[in-house]
Write a protein that holds these residues in place. Structure first.
Motif, PDB file in Angstrom:
ATOM      1  N   ALA A  68      40.228  -5.572 -77.393  1.00 48.22           N
ATOM      2  CA  ALA A  68      41.221  -4.774 -78.122  1.00 48.22           C
ATOM      3  C   ALA A  68      41.002  -4.852 -79.621  1.00 48.22           C
ATOM      4  O   ALA A  68      41.104  -3.842 -80.331  1.00 48.22           O
ATOM      5  CB  ALA A  68      42.627  -5.243 -77.762  1.00 48.22           C
ATOM      6  N   SER A  69      40.694  -6.031 -80.132  1.00 45.84           N
ATOM      7  CA  SER A  69      40.457  -6.181 -81.569  1.00 45.84           C
ATOM      8  C   SER A  69      39.222  -5.419 -82.001  1.00 45.84           C
ATOM      9  O   SER A  69      39.232  -4.705 -83.014  1.00 45.84           O
ATOM     10  CB  SER A  69      40.295  -7.657 -81.926  1.00 45.84           C
ATOM     11  OG  SER A  69      41.452  -8.370 -81.623  1.00 45.84           O
ATOM     12  N   PHE A  70      38.153  -5.559 -81.231  1.00 44.11           N
ATOM     13  CA  PHE A  70      36.914  -4.852 -81.557  1.00 44.11           C
ATOM     14  C   PHE A  70      37.115  -3.341 -81.495  1.00 44.11           C
ATOM     15  O   PHE A  70      36.735  -2.615 -82.409  1.00 44.11           O
ATOM     16  CB  PHE A  70      35.793  -5.285 -80.606  1.00 44.11           C
ATOM     17  CG  PHE A  70      34.499  -4.582 -80.865  1.00 44.11           C
ATOM     18  CD1 PHE A  70      33.665  -5.007 -81.876  1.00 44.11           C
ATOM     19  CD2 PHE A  70      34.117  -3.481 -80.113  1.00 44.11           C
ATOM     20  CE1 PHE A  70      32.463  -4.355 -82.130  1.00 44.11           C
ATOM     21  CE2 PHE A  70      32.933  -2.829 -80.352  1.00 44.11           C
ATOM     22  CZ  PHE A  70      32.097  -3.266 -81.369  1.00 44.11           C
ATOM     23  N   ALA A  71      37.721  -2.882 -80.416  1.00 41.44           N
ATOM     24  CA  ALA A  71      37.936  -1.442 -80.244  1.00 41.44           C
ATOM     25  C   ALA A  71      38.887  -0.901 -81.308  1.00 41.44           C
ATOM     26  O   ALA A  71      38.690   0.213 -81.809  1.00 41.44           O
ATOM     27  CB  ALA A  71      38.478  -1.143 -78.852  1.00 41.44           C
ATOM     28  N   GLY A  72      39.913  -1.659 -81.663  1.00 40.85           N
ATOM     29  CA  GLY A  72      40.841  -1.214 -82.695  1.00 40.85           C
ATOM     30  C   GLY A  72      40.159  -1.035 -84.035  1.00 40.85           C
ATOM     31  O   GLY A  72      40.354  -0.039 -84.721  1.00 40.85           O
ATOM     32  N   GLY A 125      44.078  -5.499 -87.089  1.00 41.65           N
ATOM     33  CA  GLY A 125      43.980  -6.894 -86.668  1.00 41.65           C
ATOM     34  C   GLY A 125      45.275  -7.653 -86.893  1.00 41.65           C
ATOM     35  O   GLY A 125      45.683  -8.470 -86.058  1.00 41.65           O
ATOM     36  N   ALA A 126      45.946  -7.376 -88.016  1.00 39.79           N
ATOM     37  CA  ALA A 126      47.216  -8.048 -88.296  1.00 39.79           C
ATOM     38  C   ALA A 126      48.302  -7.616 -87.315  1.00 39.79           C
ATOM     39  O   ALA A 126      49.104  -8.445 -86.857  1.00 39.79           O
ATOM     40  CB  ALA A 126      47.650  -7.762 -89.730  1.00 39.79           C
ATOM     41  N   VAL A 130      39.581 -12.304 -73.229  1.00 44.14           N
ATOM     42  CA  VAL A 130      38.555 -11.256 -73.301  1.00 44.14           C
ATOM     43  C   VAL A 130      39.210  -9.901 -73.598  1.00 44.14           C
ATOM     44  O   VAL A 130      38.673  -9.100 -74.372  1.00 44.14           O
ATOM     45  CB  VAL A 130      37.726 -11.206 -71.993  1.00 44.14           C
ATOM     46  CG1 VAL A 130      36.813  -9.991 -71.965  1.00 44.14           C
ATOM     47  CG2 VAL A 130      36.917 -12.478 -71.845  1.00 44.14           C
ATOM     48  N   GLY A 131      40.377  -9.658 -73.027  1.00 48.14           N
ATOM     49  CA  GLY A 131      41.109  -8.435 -73.328  1.00 48.14           C
ATOM     50  C   GLY A 131      41.529  -8.362 -74.788  1.00 48.14           C
ATOM     51  O   GLY A 131      41.440  -7.292 -75.419  1.00 48.14           O
ATOM     52  N   THR A 190      40.738 -14.829 -83.221  1.00 49.17           N
ATOM     53  CA  THR A 190      39.859 -13.700 -82.924  1.00 49.17           C
ATOM     54  C   THR A 190      40.356 -12.347 -83.411  1.00 49.17           C
ATOM     55  O   THR A 190      39.535 -11.434 -83.552  1.00 49.17           O
ATOM     56  CB  THR A 190      39.628 -13.587 -81.408  1.00 49.17           C
ATOM     57  OG1 THR A 190      40.866 -13.390 -80.762  1.00 49.17           O
ATOM     58  CG2 THR A 190      38.932 -14.795 -80.865  1.00 49.17           C
ATOM     59  N   PHE A 191      41.620 -12.154 -83.658  1.00 45.93           N
ATOM     60  CA  PHE A 191      42.143 -10.811 -83.928  1.00 45.93           C
ATOM     61  C   PHE A 191      41.529 -10.157 -85.158  1.00 45.93           C
ATOM     62  O   PHE A 191      40.906  -9.100 -85.053  1.00 45.93           O
ATOM     63  CB  PHE A 191      43.671 -10.838 -84.065  1.00 45.93           C
ATOM     64  CG  PHE A 191      44.384 -11.051 -82.760  1.00 45.93           C
ATOM     65  CD1 PHE A 191      44.215 -10.169 -81.713  1.00 45.93           C
ATOM     66  CD2 PHE A 191      45.218 -12.129 -82.589  1.00 45.93           C
ATOM     67  CE1 PHE A 191      44.862 -10.349 -80.505  1.00 45.93           C
ATOM     68  CE2 PHE A 191      45.878 -12.314 -81.384  1.00 45.93           C
ATOM     69  CZ  PHE A 191      45.703 -11.433 -80.354  1.00 45.93           C
ATOM     70  N   ILE A 192      41.683 -10.735 -86.323  1.00 46.31           N
ATOM     71  CA  ILE A 192      41.213 -10.090 -87.556  1.00 46.31           C
ATOM     72  C   ILE A 192      39.682 -10.100 -87.664  1.00 46.31           C
ATOM     73  O   ILE A 192      39.095  -9.068 -87.985  1.00 46.31           O
ATOM     74  CB  ILE A 192      41.895 -10.709 -88.791  1.00 46.31           C
ATOM     75  CG1 ILE A 192      43.371 -10.345 -88.751  1.00 46.31           C
ATOM     76  CG2 ILE A 192      41.248 -10.222 -90.084  1.00 46.31           C
ATOM     77  CD1 ILE A 192      44.201 -10.911 -89.864  1.00 46.31           C
TER      78      ILE A 192
END
Length: 77
Positions: free
Chosen positions: A10-14, A36-37, A5-6, A64-66
């Motif tokens: 983090a990905s969304f906020a970034g 994301g990368a 979830v963190g 989930t990152f990108i």
């Protein structure tokens, strides 16, 4: 699950923050993909340095990152 979830937050906020901050510099999708990368590289390094994490967690984190940084980009527009 809490760490995943963190990573998601983090990905969304970034993606959201880089889109809001870079409106004069770039209106494209390149900067959220870079964020994301970079998060993905950090995640892979985390998996290498801390072995023994479940395979489902590593797969879910890498997927989930990108995409979630792109979701943050869409919300910021």
């Amino acid at each position: 699950v809490v760490v995943l979830v963190g990573y998601i937050l983090a990905s969304f906020a970034g993606g959201f923050i880089v889109t809001k901050m870079s409106r004069q510099v770039s209106t494209g999708v390149v900067l959220p993909i870079i964020v994301g990368a970079l998060l993905m590289i950090g995640g892979v390094l985390n998996f290498i340095m801390l072995p023994g994490q479940p395979v489902w967690f590593m797969a879910a984190a890498l997927v989930t990152f990108i995409p979630l940084s792109l979701v943050g980009y869409r919300f910021a527009r």
